[in-house]
Design a protein around this motif. Structure first.
Motif, PDB file in Angstrom:
ATOM      1  N   LYS A 200      48.354 103.868  29.279  1.00  0.00           N
ATOM      2  CA  LYS A 200      48.676 104.559  30.515  1.00  0.00           C
ATOM      3  C   LYS A 200      48.154 103.698  31.674  1.00  0.00           C
ATOM      4  CE  LYS A 200      47.907 109.070  28.327  1.00  0.00           C
ATOM      5  NZ  LYS A 200      46.909 109.076  27.264  1.00  0.00           N
ATOM      6  N   LEU A 201      49.001 103.436  32.658  1.00  0.00           N
ATOM      7  CA  LEU A 201      48.506 102.776  33.858  1.00  0.00           C
ATOM      8  C   LEU A 201      47.611 103.770  34.589  1.00  0.00           C
ATOM      9  CD1 LEU A 201      48.808 100.084  35.438  1.00  0.00           C
ATOM     10  CD2 LEU A 201      50.466 101.278  36.894  1.00  0.00           C
ATOM     11  N   PRO A 202      46.354 103.413  34.872  1.00  0.00           N
ATOM     12  CA  PRO A 202      45.450 104.382  35.502  1.00  0.00           C
ATOM     13  C   PRO A 202      45.928 104.778  36.894  1.00  0.00           C
ATOM     14  CG  PRO A 202      44.216 102.567  34.508  1.00  0.00           C
ATOM     15  CD  PRO A 202      45.659 102.164  34.484  1.00  0.00           C
ATOM     16  N   PRO A 203      45.529 105.958  37.364  1.00  0.00           N
ATOM     17  CA  PRO A 203      45.894 106.377  38.721  1.00  0.00           C
ATOM     18  C   PRO A 203      45.402 105.388  39.770  1.00  0.00           C
ATOM     19  CG  PRO A 203      45.018 108.222  37.472  1.00  0.00           C
ATOM     20  CD  PRO A 203      44.787 106.999  36.640  1.00  0.00           C
ATOM     21  N   GLY A 204      46.165 105.297  40.865  1.00  0.00           N
ATOM     22  CA  GLY A 204      45.762 104.440  41.978  1.00  0.00           C
ATOM     23  C   GLY A 204      45.696 102.981  41.626  1.00  0.00           C
ATOM     24  N   THR A 205      46.546 102.536  40.707  1.00  0.00           N
ATOM     25  CA  THR A 205      46.440 101.185  40.160  1.00  0.00           C
ATOM     26  C   THR A 205      47.794 100.481  40.213  1.00  0.00           C
ATOM     27  OG1 THR A 205      44.634 101.805  38.681  1.00  0.00           O
ATOM     28  CG2 THR A 205      45.885  99.865  38.069  1.00  0.00           C
TER      29      THR A 205
END
Length: 630
Positions: A200-205
């Motif tokens: 999962k691409l982390p939030p805010g990234t």
């Protein structure tokens, strides 16, 4: 709102449009209104669109006039009109009225400095055909999902895991540590997914990758909790500011060219959003809620009272035990990886109900994490107060050695005392926060795994605390828990639940409390205005008190609680055994043979309440036969 997917082979071989089309076809539920595919030699991406803003002019992928940049976007940008004006002053021309074109021209103007300027929920892919670079970005709070994998030379991505299935040569081997994390916590935390090498691409990234080399990942937004003093503003000044900012963020979330409604549970957060909508709209707000046949869990009468007071057009559907088995079978296909938050059941059902009348629904998610609404915040404060009393630590340590199975045969107050005692043995607030989320006790987990524990060296909460938080947690215990809940549990549990359950019905759900502008302000609110005495969300309650019926905010928090423990005493328990036996998971050698049978027997004879771990194993068994393979 869309589903997006793409594949960058990075080896000179052309990407066939049919592969991208097949990836997008798996996401048809996310976007039933339109589709589009773009390929450029060894790169291709595409989308499925749910038309919400500029229905006629929002076709994707979009390309700049020069053809250098192309974009696909899942989500909504609420400040796109302001950004459009800024870009027009810079000389950019627009041919539509949709937010995606603003993202495209914004990237052409500012490159990846664009991301912090966007206020909204989004997962975005931008292709630079000149430099042959791909950019992926996910919104600050993780409202919209984005999975990616780099295997061999190639990188593939998609809004859901199922979108990666059509890509040839990808490996979909389950990750044993992810399975351990799921069984322990009921969810899988970013950056992991259930599959090795898929993340999962982390939030805010942002992720950036060129024709050669490894992907570069950087965070463009991070939560910074910096509570101020009450100061000269006083309680009244802060409460007025909360009311003003609530109205402002809700108003921005009402932009749409399709019908809008709202989820209404009768709790503080959803009532706050609906009350704000009612004050901003000249038309009655359409609201939707779930009732339960089990009266202890039914809040539909409270929601109806709020709806009447606000003049809403209100609909209710009741969830009954006999609905559960067919609904769980459908839910298991929605999440692509095992997911055991029981509140996904009413969320799925209320989404189906809402989609009959509206295309967009607003939700109150985020209020607990921003304003300290969960009971565990009060438990953490109580624990820290107890530990300062003379001799208290010795008593807590003694109680912590009592077996966890005592929870099942003791009253609720004694269970709470034992839980506090066990938590007190953990010195790190990050570890305590993770331990509070356990689906069952460590002793039961050991019985379940037998000698098959995937990572026996350290307890899960210790390994995961280091992996998830590093040095980022504030030193203040309450702030640390708020940070952990907002950055980990919110995106990987609450928002995952809402995104999949709603998009399965082609319903867009917006969360105005999680605009990062509102979150940045909430991070400055004094903690005494979040948790005051035994009252969480104090400032939000006071801000909306005059908008709601008297005493409606004095009720204890419940949320979308589901009577799983009661239902597992009856036919649902038999159903769980049937699914477990038919899944083949016991033959995979992951668990001690017969462990589920023992847990279910103890639960049904009331030796212990094992409902949460049984439900977790049920959802794993549902997923097991459906997993992606190669």
């Amino acid at each position: 709102m869309c589903g997006i997917a793409g594949w960058y082979r990075r080896d000179g071989r052309a990407v066939a449009p049919g592969i991208i089309q097949a990836m997008c076809d798996t996401l048809r539920h996310r976007g039933p209104d339109d589709e589009g595919v773009l390929t450029d030699r060894d790169f291709g991406f595409g989308m499925r669109r749910l038309a919400v803003v500029d229905i006629a002019g929002g076709h994707q992928p979009m390309r700049t006039a020069t053809g250098r940049y192309s974009v696909i976007c899942n989500g909504e940008i609420y400040n796109f009109r302001q950004l459009r004006q800024e870009l027009q002053r810079l000389g950019h021309r627009f041919h539509s009225h949709c937010d995606t074109e603003v993202v495209l021209e914004g990237f052409a103007a500012w490159r990846d400095a664009l991301w912090p300027k966007l206020e909204g929920m989004f997962a975005i892919a931008v292709w630079d055909s000149q430099e042959r670079e791909l950019f992926l970005a996910r919104d600050p709070l993780g409202i919209k999902p984005l999975y990616w994998t780099r295997q061999g030379t190639a990188l593939a991505f998609g809004s859901e895991l199922k979108a990666l299935g059509p890509v040839p040569e990808l490996d979909f081997s389950p990750d044993q540590q992810a399975i351990e994390q799921f069984v322990t916590l009921g969810v899988i935390l970013a950056p992991r997914s259930i599959y090795r090498n898929i993340y999962k691409l982390p939030p805010g990234t942002q992720l950036r990758i060129g024709a050669t080399g490894a992907p570069a990942i950087r965070q463009f937004w991070r939560l910074s909790l910096a509570p101020q003093e009450v100061g000269t503003l006083g309680d009244a000044g802060w409460i007025d500011a909360c009311r003003t900012r609530l109205l402002d963020t809700v108003e921005r979330h009402l932009i749409a060219d399709v019908p809008i409604g709202a989820f209404l549970s009768g709790g503080v957060d959803s009532s706050a959003v609906v009350a704000a909508m009612s004050r901003l709209s000249s038309q009655p707000v359409r609201t939707f809620t779930i009732g339960f046949a089990h009266p202890r869990f039914d809040e539909s009468l409270i929601a109806a009272e709020v709806a009447r007071h606000l003049g809403c057009i209100h609909r209710v559907v009741t969830l009954r035990p006999e609905d559960m088995a067919p609904m769980l079978a459908q839910l298991a296909t929605v999440y692509d990886e095992p997911f055991a938050d029981e509140s996904a059941i009413p969320t799925w059902l209320v989404s189906r109900l809402a989609r009959e009348d509206v295309t967009v629904a607003l939700s109150g998610d985020g209020g607990d994490e921003l304003f300290a609404g969960y009971r565990r915040y009060r438990s953490e404060r109580l624990l820290n107060s107890l530990k300062r009393l003379p001799g208290a630590q010795l008593v807590l340590t003694s109680l912590s050695h009592l077996p966890h199975h005592a929870f099942g045969i003791a009253g609720p107050r004694w269970q709470h005392v034992l839980k506090l005692a066990h938590d007190s043995a953990l010195t790190s607030v990050a570890e305590r926060d993770l331990a509070k989320q356990y689906r069952t006790s460590s002793a039961v987990l050991l019985r379940l795994w037998g000698d098959r524990l995937p990572s026996p060296a350290l307890p899960g909460y210790r390994r995961w605390a280091a992996e998830l938080f590093g040095e980022h947690l504030p030193t203040d215990p309450l702030l640390a828990m708020l940070y952990a809940d907002t950055t980990v549990w919110l995106p990987d549990d609450m928002l995952t639940k809402v995104d999949r359950a709603s998009m399965a019905h082609s319903l867009e759900v917006r969360v105005p409390l999680l605009s990062h502008r509102f979150v940045d302000w909430a991070a400055t609110v004094p903690t005494s205005l979040k948790l005051r005495g035994n009252t969480g969300k104090f400032i939000l309650r006071r801000a909306i008190a005059d908008w709601l019926p008297p005493n409606i905010l004095d009720r204890p928090k419940q949320g979308f609680a589901v009577p799983i423990a009661h239902w597992l005493q009856g036919p649902l328990g038999e159903h769980a055994l049937e699914i477990w036996q038919g899944s083949g998971i016991e033959d995979a050698g992951l668990f001690a043979r017969g462990a589920l049978y023992t847990l279910l027997r103890e639960h049904r004879t009331r030796i212990a309440d094992h409902s949460r771990i049984i439900f977790t194993l049920l959802m794993l068994a549902y997923w097991w036969p459906t997993k992606l393979t190669r």
